[in-house]
Design a protein around this motif. Structure first.
Motif, mmCIF file in Angstrom:
data_model
loop_
_atom_site.group_PDB
_atom_site.id
_atom_site.type_symbol
_atom_site.label_atom_id
_atom_site.label_comp_id
_atom_site.label_asym_id
_atom_site.label_seq_id
_atom_site.Cartn_x
_atom_site.Cartn_y
_atom_site.Cartn_z
ATOM 1 N N LEU A 1 41.144 27.976 -102.587
ATOM 2 C CA LEU A 1 40.103 27.410 -101.733
ATOM 3 C C LEU A 1 40.477 25.963 -101.413
ATOM 4 N N ASP A 2 40.346 25.576 -100.152
ATOM 5 C CA ASP A 2 40.719 24.231 -99.733
ATOM 6 C C ASP A 2 39.541 23.285 -99.987
ATOM 7 N N LEU A 3 39.534 22.681 -101.156
ATOM 8 C CA LEU A 3 38.418 21.804 -101.530
ATOM 9 C C LEU A 3 38.372 20.537 -100.690
ATOM 10 N N ASP A 4 39.517 20.071 -100.241
ATOM 11 C CA ASP A 4 39.531 18.889 -99.364
ATOM 12 C C ASP A 4 38.878 19.214 -98.021
ATOM 13 N N LEU A 5 39.179 20.387 -97.489
ATOM 14 C CA LEU A 5 38.550 20.822 -96.243
ATOM 15 C C LEU A 5 37.049 20.934 -96.423
ATOM 16 N N LEU A 6 36.617 21.516 -97.525
ATOM 17 C CA LEU A 6 35.185 21.675 -97.769
ATOM 18 C C LEU A 6 34.498 20.324 -97.919
ATOM 19 N N SER A 7 35.137 19.419 -98.640
ATOM 20 C CA SER A 7 34.551 18.089 -98.816
ATOM 21 C C SER A 7 34.382 17.400 -97.462
ATOM 22 N N TYR A 8 35.386 17.546 -96.609
ATOM 23 C CA TYR A 8 35.334 16.954 -95.268
ATOM 24 C C TYR A 8 34.200 17.572 -94.452
ATOM 25 N N ALA A 9 34.110 18.928 -94.485
ATOM 26 C CA ALA A 9 33.088 19.618 -93.699
ATOM 27 C C ALA A 9 31.682 19.271 -94.179
ATOM 28 N N VAL A 10 31.489 19.227 -95.487
ATOM 29 C CA VAL A 10 30.173 18.910 -96.049
ATOM 30 C C VAL A 10 29.730 17.512 -95.632
ATOM 31 N N ILE B 1 35.544 31.137 -94.245
ATOM 32 C CA ILE B 1 36.705 31.439 -95.084
ATOM 33 C C ILE B 1 37.576 30.186 -95.105
ATOM 34 N N PRO B 2 37.296 29.255 -96.031
ATOM 35 C CA PRO B 2 37.987 27.955 -96.046
ATOM 36 C C PRO B 2 39.193 27.940 -96.987
ATOM 37 N N PHE B 3 40.170 28.820 -96.745
ATOM 38 C CA PHE B 3 41.334 28.922 -97.625
ATOM 39 C C PHE B 3 42.389 27.875 -97.290
ATOM 40 N N LYS B 4 43.161 27.519 -98.307
ATOM 41 C CA LYS B 4 44.397 26.777 -98.046
ATOM 42 C C LYS B 4 45.370 27.706 -97.338
ATOM 43 N N LYS B 5 46.329 27.118 -96.642
ATOM 44 C CA LYS B 5 47.394 27.932 -96.050
ATOM 45 C C LYS B 5 48.629 27.796 -96.940
ATOM 46 N N ASN B 6 48.931 28.860 -97.685
ATOM 47 C CA ASN B 6 50.107 28.855 -98.551
ATOM 48 C C ASN B 6 50.650 30.277 -98.660
ATOM 49 N N LYS B 7 51.645 30.475 -99.495
ATOM 50 C CA LYS B 7 52.286 31.792 -99.602
ATOM 51 C C LYS B 7 51.309 32.867 -100.060
ATOM 52 N N LEU B 8 50.341 32.470 -100.873
ATOM 53 C CA LEU B 8 49.356 33.439 -101.349
ATOM 54 C C LEU B 8 48.411 33.866 -100.232
ATOM 55 N N THR B 9 47.809 32.904 -99.552
ATOM 56 C CA THR B 9 46.783 33.242 -98.559
ATOM 57 C C THR B 9 47.378 33.803 -97.273
ATOM 58 N N LEU B 10 48.617 33.457 -96.966
ATOM 59 C CA LEU B 10 49.242 34.015 -95.769
ATOM 60 C C LEU B 10 49.440 35.522 -95.873
ATOM 61 N N SER C 1 36.987 30.637 -89.814
ATOM 62 C CA SER C 1 38.067 30.751 -90.787
ATOM 63 C C SER C 1 39.218 29.844 -90.414
ATOM 64 N N VAL C 2 40.026 29.531 -91.423
ATOM 65 C CA VAL C 2 41.306 28.888 -91.142
ATOM 66 C C VAL C 2 42.215 29.936 -90.510
ATOM 67 N N ASP C 3 43.294 29.497 -89.929
ATOM 68 C CA ASP C 3 44.185 30.384 -89.187
ATOM 69 C C ASP C 3 45.132 31.115 -90.146
ATOM 70 N N LEU C 4 44.850 32.401 -90.401
ATOM 71 C CA LEU C 4 45.675 33.232 -91.266
ATOM 72 C C LEU C 4 46.090 34.489 -90.509
ATOM 73 N N PRO C 5 47.295 35.015 -90.791
ATOM 74 C CA PRO C 5 47.808 36.168 -90.034
ATOM 75 C C PRO C 5 46.863 37.366 -90.011
ATOM 76 N N GLU C 6 46.267 37.715 -91.142
ATOM 77 C CA GLU C 6 45.429 38.905 -91.195
ATOM 78 C C GLU C 6 44.075 38.709 -90.516
ATOM 79 N N ILE C 7 43.710 37.461 -90.277
ATOM 80 C CA ILE C 7 42.440 37.190 -89.598
ATOM 81 C C ILE C 7 42.637 37.102 -88.088
ATOM 82 N N SER C 8 43.837 36.772 -87.684
ATOM 83 C CA SER C 8 44.106 36.589 -86.251
ATOM 84 C C SER C 8 43.875 37.862 -85.446
ATOM 85 N N GLN C 9 44.001 39.037 -86.096
ATOM 86 C CA GLN C 9 43.760 40.287 -85.369
ATOM 87 C C GLN C 9 42.283 40.449 -84.995
ATOM 88 N N PHE C 10 41.410 39.627 -85.593
ATOM 89 C CA PHE C 10 39.985 39.651 -85.270
ATOM 90 C C PHE C 10 39.600 38.399 -84.463
#
Length: 830
Positions: A661-670, A720-729, A748-757
């Protein structure tokens, strides 16, 4: 008793160990050794420890070049204790292993460097959590001289492995000293490090039970007649004769001592697990081998990659045939020519058989991983016949090789003067025969194949009662299709527990309190786990199951189970989970091995499919799904009190609050959206204190799957506020489908499996856009957008996914056509 003026020099690796713990370790050393030795300690640590009273500690700081410091002091090191080290120390440790310096290692280091540190084989282990046992480990190591020799010789073998030898050579060459001499001594019966085929040797596994005289003759015949590189592993099943004493006098063998007779199949599997040779040869202790026997059998095995098993002609001491291959299948499966006088031309042709005698039975290890080891629910008899038939079932050949002839004294462990011994043998035979007929009755009746199983054993990635996700969704639907499910939890439970959790579904927790991946690196733990699972197989009468593996660390034991098929259900890029990186450093290798040996692989994402397809072409994409009706937003759903009190609009998230989870992104958004309430549902495994302190964040903890719709109903926007790394990709988020089924706008952040939606999901490329889209999703919501989101998941339900799974299993002939797809495919509708 060692004289009190004897000296003991100990090198302690304690790189980042805290001072208090180092003092504890040293106190324990003094506690046991001061009675026997004058102790001198070399302490390699960032912490300075001194002993002004005894002046027996020499501190080596982390800038010390150990290679140079000990270059002319190797004779000053009697023992190495490793409490903490890192990769930069590994070359030095390998060199010490090569020089046969005994090593005792803390368990966490064993897990981290398990390809080098094998408990009770190349090192002894002690536990960080039970340091009071440490002195007993030290004492046992030094008092058992033969055991110590065995340990250090096995350690040397590990150091001599081709890739490790290259590191050692480089390590020596890089020394600035001109006096360095290349070591030339090698372990007896170990292949030469310079040999082109160095990694190719055979493990000879001998199971012994009170056969001292036969065993001695067997081992002597091996030493006399075997030129092919090999290692002898003796598994003693609780002998009360002179066997153990004799074995402890031998060099270059591995001895596994069972306190009781665990049965032949289990003991063989113990021996197989203890080795790592290219070939495994199972020998009865009453076998006497002939000249070049092993080389000839291996040449036969290598003649065809489809050959899985090779066995020789066997005659008894009178020259009567007791093994010439099994060519007829019945309830006994006796070998040809039983007790006929052997003569030239009689059964002297290399040929394929149903089985060859288990008293001398060569197996290719890589084939064993694909077929499974001996079924441990055979105590004695029929276990090798069962394995041979499984070899044939998988398309491998079982070859009788009369070019090798060995003497089999036959029933050497039978006390012929004791009628009870014969009665026990008859009982074991009858019980094993009963199991054999039960497993193979279709084949014995003339069918070319066994009946397809309806038992599926799932090796889980989460406990059944935890977060209800893909594993439970699939299992429940397979159970409704008539399959019986045994789900093995990855978290142990004190006392162990087997319970029926749903229709046709049993959940089993192994005895203990840890995650299974903490236990699997250790030989003794693996044995206990395998035994426990086989006991459940017997209790539930599970025969020939499909093994369904959800996470690859189970591969350490998967090869030791009887099965019809193995399916790997890959849901994530496991090698990139932070906890698995620490505790399962060889996970990537385990996954490769599992993928190569699996009969079928399902993946949740395209990226995972691409990765695993390079190891197995039978890799099929089955994304995650949703139970649409479960997440339908009924107005009848009551409002949970903890969310009812939170002011709206609510931006919500459900799922694990973990390091992806991208805690920096969440802190910024909050901070940027103070008028919104940010609600988090899920268990946290990371530090969220700074987020918790913000006035518009609410952490409601873990909620059950059945409670989730009540909470998601009150989200105005889901995220879906995930980091972009090898796991989440590589991830295909289940929560995405659940948000859409609930009709909620998703950012959501931009992830390959989400882009199809992308037509129904707001996808942000940076922090600023994420915040902008959260507001846009709330302000721009319309009824037709909600309708479009719900329409997007038509055909994406769990029923659809399981129908696809059953269709693929049917196509791959893992199940029969009339066994599958009882579920009705839902009509596509809006």
């Amino acid at each position: 008793m060692v004289k009190s003026d004897a000296k003991l020099n100990i090198l302690i690796f304690a790189r980042n160990t805290v001072k208090e713990r180092i003092n504890l370790v040293i106190d324990q050393i003094k506690r046991i050794y001061n009675s026997f030795y004058q102790i001198h300690i070399f302490l390699y640590s960032a912490v300075l420890i001194t002993d002004n009273q005894n002046s027996f500690i020499k501190h080596l700081n982390l800038q010390t070049n150990l290679k140079l410091y000990f270059e002319n002091r190797l004779d000053q090191i009697d023992l190495i204790i490793i409490d903490d080290m890192d990769k930069s120390d590994l070359d030095f440790i390998l060199f010490m292993m090569y020089k046969q310096i005994p090593i005792i290692v803390e368990e966490k280091m064993i897990v981290r460097y398990q390809q080098y540190f094998i408990p009770d084989k190349t090192v002894l282990a002690y536990s960080y959590f039970n340091l009071t046992q440490f002195p007993f480990t030290l004492l046992a190591f030094l008092k058992k001289f033969n055991y110590q020799k065995q340990i250090i010789q096995e350690a040397q073998k590990i150091a001599l492995l081709k890739e490790n030898w290259a590191r050692i050579i480089s390590f020596i060459r890089n020394s600035s000293s001109k006096k360095t001499v290349f070591p030339t001594d090698v372990v007896s019966n170990s292949p030469s490090p310079q040999s082109e085929n160095f990694s190719r040797w055979a493990d000879i596994v001998i199971v012994n039970y009170n056969t001292f005289s036969y065993l001695k003759e067997c081992i002597q015949s091996i030493k006399k007649n075997t030129i092919y590189p090999h290692h002898i592993i003796v598994v003693d099943n609780g002998s009360s004769d002179e066997s153990i004493f004799y074995l402890q006098t031998l060099n270059n063998i591995t001895l596994i001592e069972n306190k009781e007779n665990k049965g032949y199949a289990k003991a063989v599997n113990q021996g197989i697990m203890a080795g790592d040779g290219e070939f495994v040869v199972i020998l009865n202790s009453d076998i006497k081998v002939s000249k070049n026997w092993l080389k000839t059998m291996i040449e036969t095995a290598r003649a065809d990659e489809r050959i899985g098993v090779v066995g020789p002609k066997m005659v008894n001491e009178k020259g009567l045939i007791v093994g010439a291959g099994v060519t007829e299948l019945d309830s006994v499966c006796s070998p040809r020519g039983w007790l006929k006088p052997d003569r030239k031309g009689l059964y002297d042709k290399v040929e394929d058989c149903y089985n060859v005698g288990g008293a001398c039975y060569l197996i290719k290890r890589d084939v064993l991983k694909k077929v499974g080891a001996f079924d441990e629910n055979y105590f004695f008899y029929f276990e090798e016949t069962d394995l041979s038939l499984r070899m044939l079932e998988k398309g491998y050949r079982v070859v009788y090789c009369p070019n090798v002839k060995v003497i089999h004294y036959h029933e050497g462990s039978l006390d012929k003067e004791n009628p009870m011994d014969r009665l026990k043998r008859n009982y074991y035979f009858e019980q094993s025969q009963k199991r054999f007929i039960e497993k193979w009755h279709d084949v014995l009746a003339g069918s070319p194949k066994r009946r397809k199983t309806r038992d599926i054993v799932v090796f889980g990635v989460i406990p059944w009662q935890f977060r209800y996700q893909r594993p439970q969704q699939i299992c429940n639907r397979l159970a409704k299709n008539g399959y019986r499910i045994l789900y093995i939890n990855n978290i142990c439970q004190r006392g162990g527990r087997l319970e029926k959790v749903d229709y046709n579904i049993f959940s089993f927790s192994l005895d203990g309190e840890e995650n299974i991946y903490h236990l699997l690196p250790f030989f003794e733990n693996r044995q206990k786990i395998i035994t426990s699972i086989y006991q459940i197989f017997a209790k539930l009468n599970i025969l020939n199951p499909i093994l369904w593996v959800d996470v690859p660390y189970w591969q350490k034991i998967i090869p030791f189970f009887d099965r019809q098929y193995v399916i790997y259900n890959c849901m994530d890029s496991y090698e990139n989970f932070s906890d698995l990186k620490e505790y399962c450093p060889d996970l990537k290798d385990m996954e490769k091995e599992l993928a190569q040996s699996a009969d079928l692989i399902f993946t949740t994402s395209k990226m995972l499919k691409e990765k695993l397809s390079q190891f197995n072409q039978k890799t099929i994409l089955i994304p995650n799904g949703v139970d649409k009706n479960h997440f339908a937003m009924s107005k009848k759903l009551e409002i949970p009190e903890d969310i009812a009190m939170i002011s709206q609009p609510i931006i919500g998230y459900h799922g694990a609050i973990a390091d992806w989870l991208d805690l920096d992104l969440l802190s910024y958004a909050v901070d940027q959206l103070p008028e919104f309430s940010f609600v988090f549902i899920g268990q946290s495994t990371v530090d969220i204190d700074s987020l918790k302190k913000k006035p518009n964040t609410y952490f409601l903890g873990e909620k059950s799957y059945f409670e989730l719709p009540k909470y998601i109903r009150h989200f105005q926007v889901a995220m879906i506020p995930f980091k972009k790394n090898k796991l989440t990709l590589s991830t295909n988020p289940v929560k995405l489908y659940e948000y859409l089924a609930a009709g909620k706008p998703v950012v959501s952040v931009d992830l390959p499996e989400i882009s199809q939606f992308k037509d129904v999901v707001y996808i942000a490329k940076n922090y600023e856009e994420f915040v902008f889209l959260l507001r846009e999703a709330w302000e721009g919501e319309t009824w037709w957008k909600k309708r479009k989101r719900k329409k997007a998941i038509v055909g994406e339900e769990w029923d659809d996914r399981v129908n696809d799974i059953l269709r693929v299993m049917e196509e791959q002939q893992i199940i029969l056509a009339n066994q599958s797809r009882i579920l009705k495919v839902r009509q596509k509708s809006s």
